[in-house]
Design a protein around this motif. Structure first.
Motif, short mmCIF file in Angstrom:
data_model
loop_
_atom_site.label_atom_id
_atom_site.label_comp_id
_atom_site.label_asym_id
_atom_site.label_seq_id
_atom_site.Cartn_x
_atom_site.Cartn_y
_atom_site.Cartn_z
N GLN A 1 3.43 -7.07 -120.87
CA GLN A 1 2.54 -8.00 -120.17
C GLN A 1 3.28 -8.57 -118.96
O GLN A 1 4.40 -9.03 -119.06
CB GLN A 1 2.14 -9.12 -121.12
CG GLN A 1 1.05 -9.99 -120.61
CD GLN A 1 0.64 -11.02 -121.66
OE1 GLN A 1 1.43 -11.40 -122.51
NE2 GLN A 1 -0.59 -11.45 -121.59
N SER A 2 2.66 -8.50 -117.79
CA SER A 2 3.29 -9.05 -116.60
C SER A 2 3.13 -10.56 -116.57
O SER A 2 2.18 -11.10 -117.12
CB SER A 2 2.75 -8.43 -115.33
OG SER A 2 1.49 -7.95 -115.46
N PRO A 3 4.06 -11.23 -115.89
CA PRO A 3 3.95 -12.69 -115.79
C PRO A 3 2.73 -13.10 -114.98
O PRO A 3 2.29 -12.38 -114.09
CB PRO A 3 5.23 -13.11 -115.09
CG PRO A 3 5.72 -11.89 -114.39
CD PRO A 3 5.21 -10.71 -115.18
N LYS A 4 2.22 -14.26 -115.31
CA LYS A 4 1.06 -14.78 -114.59
C LYS A 4 1.48 -15.17 -113.17
O LYS A 4 2.47 -15.86 -112.98
CB LYS A 4 0.55 -16.02 -115.34
CG LYS A 4 -0.73 -16.58 -114.81
CD LYS A 4 -1.20 -17.73 -115.68
CE LYS A 4 -2.47 -18.31 -115.12
NZ LYS A 4 -2.94 -19.43 -115.94
N PRO A 5 0.72 -14.69 -112.15
CA PRO A 5 1.11 -15.03 -110.78
C PRO A 5 0.90 -16.51 -110.49
O PRO A 5 0.05 -17.17 -111.09
CB PRO A 5 0.17 -14.18 -109.92
CG PRO A 5 -0.99 -13.88 -110.81
CD PRO A 5 -0.48 -13.88 -112.22
#
Length: 82
Positions: free
Chosen positions: A12-16
């Motif tokens: 899961q990518s970090p929240k921008p």
């Protein structure tokens, strides 16, 4: 054994950051305006209202938000002029 609720999804990518999302929205809307798919005034008004609602004006100041809007829309306007 670790419960499924406590597992970390490493894919899961970090929240921008909200300001980065706002920048992307400004660029996208400017692109639509440059192709005649949205009006400039409605787009700027909508983005300004979003910046206020998301707390970006309070956090970064109106001058910074206005600069972001101006840069995004000026870039598309200049590229269309040839």
């Amino acid at each position: 054994m670790i419960s499924a609720a406590l597992r970390i999804d490493h894919h899961q990518s970090p929240k921008p950051a909200p300001i980065d999302v706002f920048l992307a929205r400004c660029e996208a809307r400017a692109h639509l305006v440059s192709h005649g798919l949205h009006s400039l005034q409605d787009s700027v008004d909508t983005l300004q209202a979003a910046a206020v609602a998301q707390g970006l004006v309070a956090k970064f100041g109106q001058d910074r938000i206005q600069w972001i809007l101006a840069e995004a829309f000026a870039r598309w306007r200049l590229s269309d002029d040839g």
